[in-house]
Design a protein around this motif. Structure first.
Motif, PDB file in Angstrom:
ATOM      1  N   ASP A  54       0.822  -1.208   0.000  1.00  0.00           N
ATOM      2  CA  ASP A  54       0.000   0.000   0.000  1.00  0.00           C
ATOM      3  C   ASP A  54       0.858   1.260   0.000  1.00  0.00           C
ATOM      4  OD1 ASP A  54       0.981   0.336   2.530  1.00  0.00           O
ATOM      5  OD2 ASP A  54      -0.883  -0.175   3.568  1.00  0.00           O
ATOM      6  N   PRO A  60       0.059  -6.310   2.052  1.00  0.00           N
ATOM      7  CA  PRO A  60      -1.390  -6.467   2.259  1.00  0.00           C
ATOM      8  C   PRO A  60      -1.781  -7.773   2.961  1.00  0.00           C
ATOM      9  CG  PRO A  60      -0.818  -6.723  -0.071  1.00  0.00           C
ATOM     10  CD  PRO A  60       0.399  -6.232   0.617  1.00  0.00           C
ATOM     11  N   GLN A  63      -0.869  -7.286   6.576  1.00  0.00           N
ATOM     12  CA  GLN A  63      -1.806  -6.327   7.155  1.00  0.00           C
ATOM     13  C   GLN A  63      -3.141  -6.994   7.492  1.00  0.00           C
ATOM     14  OE1 GLN A  63      -0.051  -3.839   8.388  1.00  0.00           O
ATOM     15  NE2 GLN A  63      -1.551  -2.334   7.692  1.00  0.00           N
ATOM     16  N   SER A  89      -9.029  -8.920   0.050  1.00  0.00           N
ATOM     17  CA  SER A  89      -8.069  -8.471  -0.968  1.00  0.00           C
ATOM     18  C   SER A  89      -8.230  -9.255  -2.268  1.00  0.00           C
ATOM     19  CB  SER A  89      -6.636  -8.599  -0.436  1.00  0.00           C
ATOM     20  OG  SER A  89      -6.371  -9.930  -0.048  1.00  0.00           O
TER      21      SER A  89
END
Length: 738
Positions: A54, A60, A63, A89
């Motif tokens: 990001d 990601p 995260q 995602s």
């Protein structure tokens, strides 16, 4: 070839640790093949590429795992929420679809992901997030409470990860959003620990110097603060132990953000804040003895330290609307310092810290029944079952009576369900509504009858020659639009009626016929009209021919003349004397209306908007029924009456002396000292010909505000009374409201 997502050795190790932790924590809710299917999805996302780090360079996948841990560990979510976080995602990068996820993992997971997608679409509109309306729209758009909880967990994770970033502007934007949006959401859900962390981190990123100044000061005073807490709790601890109670005590330092807010509110430095900490006594108690034990501990503490009764907060008998239960008391501790003590049980402390069953309240929204009922059901289920997976059965069918839409500039407006483009137009401005001919919803042209839906972006199309119609009242749903349409119709009707009357008078003059108001009134009633305005409206709209009216008028006039001549004896020439009523009025005090209770021939009343009394400077306003309303010169409606209906305003004054009494209301503001209200009422009771009708006093933070209604004769009595009340010690302001 698209580059696949890469992991460092440290990231791979953290992925492994977080995955093992999540498996262990939600093992009892996972289905047999969940793990293998999830692994397959994530592997495809990593290998096919397209998934990127990001703005802050954060991985990601990692995260998602960090967010899932917060959702499980600090909020209490389970399988469906964790899978939704990790699969989102894949959907966002088009590696899969919601329908496939629904088939593979079930309806609940697909429903949560659908809510997350909808919320991201909402963000693309670049809305103004610093508004209550946006928080409400966010909740209704998400459709499921778990979507909001996941977003809060994601923001907490992001705020923790960006502490060392070089992207300063992006960091500030994230911090501002956390402060304006996510911290209030966490607070309203009762997630106080998360709320405090979001506020502290926001302050750290937005006001760096203030954050570290307070942090350093707290560190410097920690030793002295800990020593004081020990001196305070030591005797309490001995007494509680002697009774055999199971409990633990701790001193809780206020958050850095709350200290900073107090410093700004009180306009003082750090040393000026005295309540930097609170003592919390947490009792291990069975549910049926919770209140009894809390009050028992309260009694022990207040026996040892002098309490301040005004600072007692009893949220045991009546819990807060978000489910918070506790007993707060402020006592005078060692060295004459005030100390707040919070008394609660282990169960109450869990609710206060994690608070998932909190009731949700929205300021400015009048109908909260649906929210309270829905959340009360969740709380009831949670109180009887430890498994928070039970939340999966609840869906957020809230705000079914409201819709939230965007203006082209990104402002967010709230309307009742079923509201139309026309409601939107009148909300913007009366002239926009009056000239509205249609609109655009998300760029598509539609009729002004088109209903609004949450998340739509609305534009209004207007034409100068458009006028409001009576059937518009059936199209709009909001009371604001209806009242504006009625006002516009009334103004149009009045304006058209005046034009019609002028037209009719010209026609009479052209035919050399003198028009008598009394004969015309007789004709209007004879033609079946109850109101003169309806008669003139029909002429304006050409539903009634003016030539026909003139013919009918002539008939009525001739009939009245014939009847009058037949019944009246002819006077002799020497008895004849004529005096025009208009000339008589003109001779009476230069065309000034003299207000007297004995006034005959004219109906008048005192205006309710400004309540004039004898001695006030006044004017008269001729009403549509021919009567006169008396207003004060400084009436709030006076400028509008003079501007729009100047021809109906007449000069007026009171007769030589007043007769009777009038009711007026005074607003009094002052310092809430003992006996101040009694002193004010004593002054009024001692005054001759002044009668107290009512008194309404409200006191807050040492300041009192009150409304006094009294009856008196005139403005001289009023002025004298105001002067005397102003002499009372503590009174700061006295003014006449009406």
């Amino acid at each position: 070839m698209v580059e696949r997502l890469k992991f460092t050795d440290e990231e791979l190790l953290e992925v492994k640790e977080l995955t093992l932790y999540l498996k262990r924590e939600i093992a009892d809710t996972l289905l047999p093949d969940d793990e293998s299917k999830l692994y397959r999805y994530l592997l495809v996302s990593i290998n096919e590429g397209g998934m990127k780090h990001d703005t802050f360079g954060l991985n990601p996948i990692l995260q998602g795992l960090r967010t899932a841990v917060i959702a499980v560990d600090e909020i209490g979510l389970k399988r469906d929420a964790v899978l939704s976080i990790l699969l989102y995602s894949c959907i966002a990068n088009d590696f899969s679809t919601i329908d496939i996820v629904k088939r593979e993992f079930g309806d609940s997971v697909a429903h949560i992901i659908h809510g997350l997608v909808r919320v991201q679409e909402l963000y693309k509109k670049n809305p103004i997030i610093e508004s209550e309306n946006f928080r409400n729209l966010l909740v209704s758009f998400s459709e499921d409470m778990r979507v909001i909880l996941i977003m809060i967990a994601d923001r907490v994770n992001l705020m923790r990860q960006i502490r060392d970033t070089n992207q300063v502007e992006a960091q500030r934007a994230v911090a501002e959003e956390a402060n304006y949006l996510y911290a209030p959401l966490a607070h309203k859900l009762g997630l106080y620990k998360i709320k405090s962390e979001l506020e502290d981190l926001s302050l750290k990123y937005l006001e760096h110097d203030a954050y570290y100044m307070i942090k350093d000061k707290l560190n410097e005073t920690k030793q002295a603060r800990d020593a004081y807490i020990e001196r305070f709790i030591s005797p309490v601890d001995e007494h509680l132990k002697s009774l055999g109670l199971k409990y633990h005590m701790k001193g809780r330092t206020k958050s850095i953000h709350s200290i900073w807010q107090k410093m700004k509110k009180q306009k003082c430095n750090f040393e000026g804040i005295y309540d930097l900490f609170a003592i919390r006594i947490i009792i291990d108690s069975p549910i049926d003895k919770e209140k009894m034990l809390c009050w028992q501990v309260y009694s022990i503490v207040t026996d040892m330290y002098q309490p301040n009764p005004k600072r007692l907060r009893d949220w045991l008998s009546v819990p807060k609307s978000n489910g918070y239960e506790s007993l707060h008391i402020t006592v005078l501790g060692p060295e004459n310092k005030w100390v707040e003590v919070q008394i609660r049980t282990e169960r109450m402390d869990q609710v206060a810290e994690r608070g998932l069953a909190a009731h949700w309240r929205y300021k400015g929204i009048k109908s909260e029944g649906g929210i309270d009922e829905w959340l009360a059901n969740i709380r009831s289920a949670l109180e009887n079952n430890d498994d928070l997976q039970l939340m999966d059965q609840f869906k957020m069918d809230l705000y079914e009576d409201e819709v939230y839409v965007f203006t082209p500039k990104g402002d967010l407006l709230k309307f009742p369900k079923g509201a139309t483009i026309l409601d939107f137009a009148y909300h913007i401005h009366s002239n926009i509504g009056n000239t509205c001919v249609g609109g655009k919803i998300n760029g598509k042209a539609v009729s002004f009858r088109e209903a609004l839906h949450s998340g739509d972006t609305i534009e209004v199309l207007t034409q100068a020659n458009q006028k409001p119609k009576r059937d518009w009242l059936k199209i709009v749903k909001s009371s604001k639009a209806k009242s504006k349409i009625r006002l516009a119709l009334k103004e149009t009707q009045t304006k058209d009626g005046l034009l019609a009357k002028e037209l009719l008078e010209r026609r009479f003059k052209n035919r050399k016929i003198e028009m008598s108001e009394s004969v015309m009134s007789h004709l209007i009633k004879k033609m079946g009209y109850k109101e003169n305005s309806d008669f003139y409206r029909d002429i304006a709209e050409e539903k009634l021919d003016s030539n026909l009216v003139i013919e009918r008028y002539t008939e009525v006039y001739n009939n009245e003349q014939n009847q009058s001549n037949a019944t009246r004896p002819a006077p002799s020439a020497d008895q004849f004397e004529y005096e025009s009523p208009r000339e008589n009025l003109a001779r009476n005090a230069d065309d000034v209306l003299i207000i007297d209770r004995n006034l005959k021939g004219i109906e008048y009343k005192l205006a309710q908007c400004c309540h004039p009394i004898y001695g006030d400077q006044v004017f008269g306003f001729v009403t549509v029924n021919g009567g006169i309303t008396i207003h004060r010169i400084d009436c709030p409606n006076a400028p509008e009456l003079r501007k729009r209906f100047g021809y109906r305003v007449v000069k007026a004054k009171w007769s030589g002396k007043g007769s009777g009494q009038y009711t007026i209301t005074l607003r009094v503001i002052g310092i809430d000292d003992i006996g101040i209200v009694s002193n004010i009422t004593n002054i009024i009771s001692r005054e001759e010909k002044i009668e107290m009708r009512s008194i309404n006093i409200d006191s807050n933070d040492g300041i009192f505000k009150g409304n006094l209604a009294v009856r008196l004769d005139d403005t001289s009595k009023l002025d004298a009374l105001i002067k005397k009340i102003r002499t009372v010690k503590g009174v700061k302001q006295v003014e006449r409201i009406y």
